[in-house]
Design an enzyme around this catalytic site. Structure first.
Site, PDB file in Angstrom:
ATOM      1  N   TYR A 147      33.596  -3.698  21.090  1.00 18.19           N
ATOM      2  CA  TYR A 147      33.950  -5.048  21.521  1.00 18.19           C
ATOM      3  C   TYR A 147      32.866  -5.996  21.018  1.00 18.19           C
ATOM      4  O   TYR A 147      31.737  -5.955  21.469  1.00 18.19           O
ATOM      5  CB  TYR A 147      34.005  -5.061  23.057  1.00 18.19           C
ATOM      6  CG  TYR A 147      34.593  -6.299  23.714  1.00 18.19           C
ATOM      7  CD1 TYR A 147      34.247  -7.588  23.318  1.00 18.19           C
ATOM      8  CD2 TYR A 147      35.489  -6.165  24.774  1.00 18.19           C
ATOM      9  CE1 TYR A 147      34.783  -8.694  23.936  1.00 18.19           C
ATOM     10  CE2 TYR A 147      36.033  -7.272  25.413  1.00 18.19           C
ATOM     11  CZ  TYR A 147      35.674  -8.541  24.982  1.00 18.19           C
ATOM     12  OH  TYR A 147      36.207  -9.633  25.621  1.00 18.19           O
ATOM     13  N   GLU A 193      44.199  -5.013  28.323  1.00 17.10           N
ATOM     14  CA  GLU A 193      43.068  -4.844  29.235  1.00 17.10           C
ATOM     15  C   GLU A 193      43.479  -5.352  30.601  1.00 17.10           C
ATOM     16  O   GLU A 193      43.901  -6.493  30.750  1.00 17.10           O
ATOM     17  CB  GLU A 193      41.878  -5.708  28.795  1.00 17.10           C
ATOM     18  CG  GLU A 193      41.140  -5.222  27.585  1.00 17.10           C
ATOM     19  CD  GLU A 193      40.028  -6.197  27.193  1.00 17.10           C
ATOM     20  OE1 GLU A 193      39.651  -6.193  26.014  1.00 17.10           O
ATOM     21  OE2 GLU A 193      39.554  -6.963  28.053  1.00 17.10           O
ATOM     22  N   ASP A 213      31.601 -13.478  33.380  1.00 12.27           N
ATOM     23  CA  ASP A 213      32.814 -14.259  33.189  1.00 12.27           C
ATOM     24  C   ASP A 213      32.617 -15.738  33.447  1.00 12.27           C
ATOM     25  O   ASP A 213      31.862 -16.136  34.329  1.00 12.27           O
ATOM     26  CB  ASP A 213      33.925 -13.725  34.100  1.00 12.27           C
ATOM     27  CG  ASP A 213      34.484 -12.415  33.587  1.00 12.27           C
ATOM     28  OD1 ASP A 213      34.955 -12.407  32.430  1.00 12.27           O
ATOM     29  OD2 ASP A 213      34.422 -11.410  34.310  1.00 12.27           O
TER      30      ASP A 213
END
Lengths: 404, 258
Positions: B171, B48, B59
């Site tokens: 995911y 990725e 994040d």
């Protein structure tokens, strides 16, 4: 049109982990906004704790000088010194009915953080407020106020260290603690249902104006002028008038130093006037961005307007021409700050000073009509230090020039 | 290379898949190419490549800091695609970025640029299935997989919809929170894998940083593990980066074989 959208604006562009929380919030809001017990309790808080209704004050000296009738909607008199408490009381009460134990909030000028701390202390929540490190510095009395009321204030050191970064950090907290925490957003921004919920709780401003102006003048105003960063006081005062097409609505954005953009930052905070469509913090709206879509830092003398985006509904209303976005720069806002203080004995917040400045600038053009209502969204006590510093800088500059 | 080919290839070898994340342009585009090489040499099966965004809300501090460094060093989408095109490793490349960068470039052009530069998958952490129609169509048209996330709080009805849309892999975020290194992964992984029924490979990420954890996640039933922050931390240290990245990748890959 999806319920989460205002035309092409709005939506829910958030991490997957937040989607259930947004659904839960929307369902709870739909349920309690009709619930007599909830509404009675909210009404009690608004009256007894916030001090509503607020006056619609005829600014006789300002009116005389500028030649039109100017009314001030005195949100600066709400407990805490700004309109922000209307929303925090509503959302905190909603969170209580939802069984949440913890409130988190972002804050720019510290007004929303303070209003959250007030609601949290009063209703018995644990609360944490995220505030850009730059804002912590320029509004440290507000930080102390929040701490006095039991809130923990976290200075955010990432990005531009202002409101946008505080929102990012609050979202990160929420992503982690979503099960027991309500994120109490302070403006009509973010993913659906927030823009709708905050607008509804703030609409009390416009609803009161409707009744008050009929009582005093027997008609609706020609224009309503409100400052707009995220746009919560603007949407609050505008929304009840949206269908009354004869009333012109002016969101006044922060023109900052000048209406220019460098590679890394905008020298203003005017997303409606000078931004482009994009996705920021959960919503499709007007934002300040570079050619690649990186968010630009914004700039304004007033921390509460210093934001790179704007509420999606306001973007929509501007797009269809129902509101007329405009802006005034830092100097004009400061001039209005002094003018209102001297003429009326009312020290306005630097945010609200933008709305006053626009009226001062446009009164003579006829564009505003003869009867204008300004949303005086907050009081200026919190800004005294900022204004004092600017005055000192100005005097130092003038002194230098004089000695040359 | 398409993601499905890689999963099929490794299934024949009876190995599970190691997916690694790096932020493109941290500390420079050139360095990223070397790091990707080290990752693949160590055993990464899919890479990725983060395309840094100014406001990465999903994040944690480690990857946020990487994005800030990469942007300061001049990374842009144009440079990103050039760099991706010049990577000649025999692994699928996946673009991970936030939606505004895609929206601004145009969903159609973004998907096309991915396909033309050898990127065969896209992950967008701030794009839930409900908002993804436009990008989903563009990806389909250009032969690029659009990969969605599932979390422990995703409801049954949303899970069904999301699983129908995801391709390449799904995911799976094993715990609440932002990206970053964590300690216990086995229980939360087992719990969420038990709820997910799909033919699409199940990749588990968030909080995996060493061989033991990778092996636990695989034993819990995952088809792949995703590791990001642990690599980004090594890169941030600036200390012997390529060697340490390769070593960590090879240890993690061992965890995928146990």
């Amino acid at each position: 049109m999806k319920r989460s959208m205002y035309g092409k604006f709005g939506g829910q562009f958030v991490p997957e982990v937040l989607m259930p929380a947004l659904t839960e919030l929307e369902e709870a809001y739909d349920k309690y906004k009709e619930d007599p017990e909830f509404l009675a309790e909210l009404d009690y808080y608004m009256k007894e704790f916030a001090g509503r209704e607020t006056p619609l004050y005829f600014a006789k000296n300002l009116s005389k000088k500028y030649g039109i009738k100017i009314y001030l909607k005195r949100e600066d008199l709400v407990h805490g010194g700004a309109h922000k408490l209307n929303n925090t009381l509503g959302q905190a009460l909603l969170a209580k009915y939802m069984g949440k134990e913890r409130l988190i909030a972002e804050t720019g000028a510290g007004q929303h953080g303070t209003a959250t701390a007030m609601a949290a202390a009063n209703m018995g929540f644990i609360s944490e407020v995220y505030m850009g490190a730059k804002d912590v510095e320029r509004q440290h009395m507000n930080v102390y106020r929040m701490e006095l009321m039991g809130s923990r204030v976290n200075a955010v050191e990432s990005g531009s260290k202002t409101l946008k970064d505080a929102i990012n950090e609050a979202l990160r907290d929420w992503v982690t603690n979503v099960e027991n925490t309500h994120y109490l957003i302070g403006s009509v921004v973010g993913p659906h249902p927030y823009p709708m919920i905050v607008r509804d709780f703030q609409s009390v401003i416009g609803k009161e104006v409707k009744e008050q102006i009929m009582e005093k003048e027997g008609r609706y105003p020609d224009s309503i002028v409100a400052c707009a960063g995220g746009g919560s006081n603007a949407m609050g005062i505008f929304h009840p008038f949206i269908e009354d097409k004869e009333v012109k609505l002016f969101p006044v954005e922060a023109g900052g130093k000048e209406m220019k953009t460098t590679e890394k930052e905008a020298l203003h905070s005017s997303s409606l006037c000078a931004g482009e469509e994009g996705i920021l913090q959960g919503a499709h709206t007007m934002i300040l961005q570079d050619k690649y879509g990186q968010i630009l830092e914004s700039s304004s003398v007033s921390a509460g307007l210093d934001y790179s985006g704007v509420g999606p509904e306001l973007a929509y209303l501007a797009d269809i021409g129902r509101v007329t976005p405009c802006n005034v720069n830092d100097d004009e806002a400061l001039e209005a700050f002094y003018e209102l203080s001297r003429l009326e004995g009312i020290i306005p917040a630097l945010e609200s000073s933008h709305a006053v400045a626009y009226v001062m600038k446009m009164a003579k053009t006829g564009e505003l009509g003869d009867l204008v209502v300004i949303s005086l969204s907050g009081r200026g006590d919190k800004d005294l230090e900022t204004v004092f510093k600017l005055k000192e800088e100005e005097e130092a500059k003038e002194g230098k020039e004089a000695s040359l | 290379m398409r993601i499905a080919e890689k999963f099929a290839e490794l299934e024949k070898k009876k190995e599970k898949v190691l997916i690694t994340y790096v932020c493109a342009g941290d500390p420079s585009a050139e360095a990223t190419k070397d790091i990707v090489h080290a990752l693949v040499k160590g055993g990464a099966d899919i890479v990725e490549l983060g395309l840094p965004f100014s406001d990465p809300v999903a994040d944690g501090p480690t990857i946020q800091a990487a994005a800030t460094r990469a942007l300061a060093a001049g990374m842009t989408p144009d440079i990103y695609f050039e760099m991706a095109a010049s990577i000649k490793e025999d692994v699928p490349l996946v673009c991970m970025t936030y939606y505004n960068l895609i929206y601004k470039r145009g969903t159609e052009k973004f998907a096309k640029d991915c396909a033309e530069s050898g990127i065969t998958g896209i992950i967008v952490p701030d794009l839930p299935a409900e908002e993804s129609d436009e990008l989903h169509d563009a990806c389909k048209k250009n032969g690029v997989d659009l990969i969605f996330l599932i979390t422990p709080v995703t409801t049954e009805s949303r899970m069904k919809n999301t699983l129908e849309k995801t391709s390449g892999f799904v995911y799976i975020v094993s715990r609440l929170g932002v990206t970053g290194e964590r300690v216990d992964v086995a229980d939360s992984t087992k719990k969420i894998l038990g709820r997910i029924h799909t033919d699409v490979p199940k990749a588990v990420g968030f909080g995996i940083s060493n061989q033991k954890q990778a092996s636990e996640v695989i034993k819990a039933g995952a088809d792949a593990v995703i590791v990001g922050s642990a690599f980004v931390s090594i890169i941030a240290s600036g200390d012997n980066v390529n060697e340490r990245v390769e070593k960590l990748a090879s240890e993690l890959k061992e965890g995928c074989k146990e």
